[in-house]
Write a protein that holds these residues in place. Structure first.
Motif, PDB file in Angstrom:
ATOM      1  N   MET A  72      13.990  32.752  56.177  1.00 42.12           N
ATOM      2  CA  MET A  72      14.915  31.626  56.211  1.00 42.12           C
ATOM      3  C   MET A  72      14.341  30.528  55.314  1.00 42.12           C
ATOM      4  O   MET A  72      13.170  30.170  55.430  1.00 42.12           O
ATOM      5  CB  MET A  72      15.066  31.090  57.636  1.00 42.12           C
ATOM      6  CG  MET A  72      16.215  30.093  57.810  1.00 42.12           C
ATOM      7  SD  MET A  72      15.915  28.378  57.284  1.00 42.12           S
ATOM      8  CE  MET A  72      14.679  27.842  58.424  1.00 42.12           C
ATOM      9  N   VAL A  73      15.187  30.022  54.403  1.00 41.31           N
ATOM     10  CA  VAL A  73      14.792  28.948  53.494  1.00 41.31           C
ATOM     11  C   VAL A  73      15.773  27.800  53.685  1.00 41.31           C
ATOM     12  O   VAL A  73      16.987  27.987  53.636  1.00 41.31           O
ATOM     13  CB  VAL A  73      14.810  29.422  52.023  1.00 41.31           C
ATOM     14  CG1 VAL A  73      14.444  28.274  51.097  1.00 41.31           C
ATOM     15  CG2 VAL A  73      13.886  30.602  51.821  1.00 41.31           C
ATOM     16  N   VAL A  83      19.477  32.774  54.465  1.00 45.41           N
ATOM     17  CA  VAL A  83      18.623  33.780  55.085  1.00 45.41           C
ATOM     18  C   VAL A  83      18.640  35.012  54.196  1.00 45.41           C
ATOM     19  O   VAL A  83      19.703  35.444  53.737  1.00 45.41           O
ATOM     20  CB  VAL A  83      19.118  34.136  56.511  1.00 45.41           C
ATOM     21  CG1 VAL A  83      18.276  35.243  57.106  1.00 45.41           C
ATOM     22  CG2 VAL A  83      19.091  32.897  57.396  1.00 45.41           C
ATOM     23  N   TYR A  84      17.456  35.556  53.948  1.00 41.80           N
ATOM     24  CA  TYR A  84      17.299  36.695  53.048  1.00 41.80           C
ATOM     25  C   TYR A  84      16.662  37.870  53.785  1.00 41.80           C
ATOM     26  O   TYR A  84      15.697  37.681  54.527  1.00 41.80           O
ATOM     27  CB  TYR A  84      16.403  36.319  51.855  1.00 41.80           C
ATOM     28  CG  TYR A  84      16.889  35.107  51.115  1.00 41.80           C
ATOM     29  CD1 TYR A  84      17.891  35.210  50.160  1.00 41.80           C
ATOM     30  CD2 TYR A  84      16.374  33.847  51.393  1.00 41.80           C
ATOM     31  CE1 TYR A  84      18.359  34.087  49.488  1.00 41.80           C
ATOM     32  CE2 TYR A  84      16.833  32.724  50.726  1.00 41.80           C
ATOM     33  CZ  TYR A  84      17.821  32.854  49.772  1.00 41.80           C
ATOM     34  OH  TYR A  84      18.282  31.740  49.117  1.00 41.80           O
ATOM     35  N   GLU A  94      13.966  37.067  44.369  1.00 38.65           N
ATOM     36  CA  GLU A  94      14.971  37.093  43.300  1.00 38.65           C
ATOM     37  C   GLU A  94      16.303  36.544  43.803  1.00 38.65           C
ATOM     38  O   GLU A  94      16.999  35.832  43.074  1.00 38.65           O
ATOM     39  CB  GLU A  94      15.140  38.509  42.766  1.00 38.65           C
ATOM     40  CG  GLU A  94      13.946  38.994  41.969  1.00 38.65           C
ATOM     41  CD  GLU A  94      14.085  40.430  41.507  1.00 38.65           C
ATOM     42  OE1 GLU A  94      15.188  41.001  41.628  1.00 38.65           O
ATOM     43  OE2 GLU A  94      13.082  40.976  41.028  1.00 38.65           O
ATOM     44  N   GLU A  95      16.651  36.850  45.031  1.00 41.02           N
ATOM     45  CA  GLU A  95      17.888  36.304  45.603  1.00 41.02           C
ATOM     46  C   GLU A  95      17.770  34.790  45.781  1.00 41.02           C
ATOM     47  O   GLU A  95      18.727  34.051  45.523  1.00 41.02           O
ATOM     48  CB  GLU A  95      18.185  36.980  46.935  1.00 41.02           C
ATOM     49  CG  GLU A  95      18.549  38.445  46.797  1.00 41.02           C
ATOM     50  CD  GLU A  95      18.734  39.126  48.145  1.00 41.02           C
ATOM     51  OE1 GLU A  95      19.054  38.431  49.129  1.00 41.02           O
ATOM     52  OE2 GLU A  95      18.558  40.347  48.207  1.00 41.02           O
ATOM     53  N   PHE A  96      16.597  34.327  46.197  1.00 43.93           N
ATOM     54  CA  PHE A  96      16.343  32.898  46.337  1.00 43.93           C
ATOM     55  C   PHE A  96      16.459  32.223  44.966  1.00 43.93           C
ATOM     56  O   PHE A  96      17.083  31.166  44.838  1.00 43.93           O
ATOM     57  CB  PHE A  96      14.956  32.684  46.952  1.00 43.93           C
ATOM     58  CG  PHE A  96      14.512  31.247  47.074  1.00 43.93           C
ATOM     59  CD1 PHE A  96      15.364  30.260  47.541  1.00 43.93           C
ATOM     60  CD2 PHE A  96      13.220  30.884  46.746  1.00 43.93           C
ATOM     61  CE1 PHE A  96      14.936  28.933  47.666  1.00 43.93           C
ATOM     62  CE2 PHE A  96      12.776  29.581  46.872  1.00 43.93           C
ATOM     63  CZ  PHE A  96      13.636  28.603  47.328  1.00 43.93           C
ATOM     64  N   GLU A  97      15.908  32.833  43.927  1.00 46.00           N
ATOM     65  CA  GLU A  97      15.998  32.295  42.576  1.00 46.00           C
ATOM     66  C   GLU A  97      17.457  32.161  42.138  1.00 46.00           C
ATOM     67  O   GLU A  97      17.864  31.131  41.584  1.00 46.00           O
ATOM     68  CB  GLU A  97      15.246  33.199  41.602  1.00 46.00           C
ATOM     69  CG  GLU A  97      15.310  32.723  40.166  1.00 46.00           C
ATOM     70  CD  GLU A  97      14.517  33.603  39.219  1.00 46.00           C
ATOM     71  OE1 GLU A  97      14.225  33.117  38.113  1.00 46.00           O
ATOM     72  OE2 GLU A  97      14.185  34.748  39.563  1.00 46.00           O
ATOM     73  N   GLY A 121      22.872  26.477  42.328  1.00 48.99           N
ATOM     74  CA  GLY A 121      23.027  25.166  42.953  1.00 48.99           C
ATOM     75  C   GLY A 121      23.195  25.163  44.460  1.00 48.99           C
ATOM     76  O   GLY A 121      23.507  24.122  45.033  1.00 48.99           O
ATOM     77  N   LEU A 122      22.966  26.295  45.103  1.00 45.17           N
ATOM     78  CA  LEU A 122      23.124  26.356  46.566  1.00 45.17           C
ATOM     79  C   LEU A 122      22.245  25.312  47.262  1.00 45.17           C
ATOM     80  O   LEU A 122      22.659  24.698  48.239  1.00 45.17           O
ATOM     81  CB  LEU A 122      22.779  27.748  47.093  1.00 45.17           C
ATOM     82  CG  LEU A 122      22.800  27.887  48.622  1.00 45.17           C
ATOM     83  CD1 LEU A 122      24.230  27.804  49.137  1.00 45.17           C
ATOM     84  CD2 LEU A 122      22.154  29.178  49.071  1.00 45.17           C
ATOM     85  N   PHE A 123      21.051  25.088  46.747  1.00 43.73           N
ATOM     86  CA  PHE A 123      20.109  24.166  47.378  1.00 43.73           C
ATOM     87  C   PHE A 123      20.139  22.771  46.744  1.00 43.73           C
ATOM     88  O   PHE A 123      19.297  21.940  47.027  1.00 43.73           O
ATOM     89  CB  PHE A 123      18.683  24.727  47.308  1.00 43.73           C
ATOM     90  CG  PHE A 123      18.492  25.945  48.180  1.00 43.73           C
ATOM     91  CD1 PHE A 123      18.284  25.811  49.536  1.00 43.73           C
ATOM     92  CD2 PHE A 123      18.554  27.220  47.646  1.00 43.73           C
ATOM     93  CE1 PHE A 123      18.124  26.920  50.352  1.00 43.73           C
ATOM     94  CE2 PHE A 123      18.395  28.333  48.439  1.00 43.73           C
ATOM     95  CZ  PHE A 123      18.182  28.197  49.809  1.00 43.73           C
ATOM     96  N   GLY A 124      21.117  22.521  45.896  1.00 43.02           N
ATOM     97  CA  GLY A 124      21.238  21.240  45.230  1.00 43.02           C
ATOM     98  C   GLY A 124      20.736  21.316  43.805  1.00 43.02           C
ATOM     99  O   GLY A 124      20.317  22.366  43.322  1.00 43.02           O
TER     100      GLY A 124
END
Length: 83
Positions: A45-46, A56-57, A67-70, A76-79
């Motif tokens: 969870m990030v 959540v990955y 890679e999914e987080f990147e 722009g999901l995280f701003g």
């Protein structure tokens, strides 16, 4: 189920995440990163503290959660990111 915070992640994962965040002008201190290990799966969870955005990955064997987080950072999901 075991729950871990980011400092307890494997060294190679922490280094990969830190390098990724540095590339986009962010730091791991801006995020809450944790995982939960179930009997047959692991999820990471990030959450970005400033925006409240989270994802959540799946992070089991053979998965590429970083890679999914990147991809989520880039879209722009995280701003806004600087890179």
């Amino acid at each position: 189920m075991a729950h871990r915070q980011f400092p307890d992640f494997p060294v190679n994962e922490r280094q990969d995440v830190e390098a990724l965040l540095t590339q986009v002008g962010l730091t791991s201190q801006e995020f809450e990163i944790s995982d939960v290990n179930g009997t047959s799966s692991r999820q990471v969870m990030v959450r970005r503290q400033r925006t409240g955005a989270e994802s959540v990955y799946d992070a089991g064997p053979g998965t590429t959660w970083i890679e999914e987080f990147e991809s989520d950072l880039e879209c722009g999901l995280f701003g806004q990111v600087s890179a």
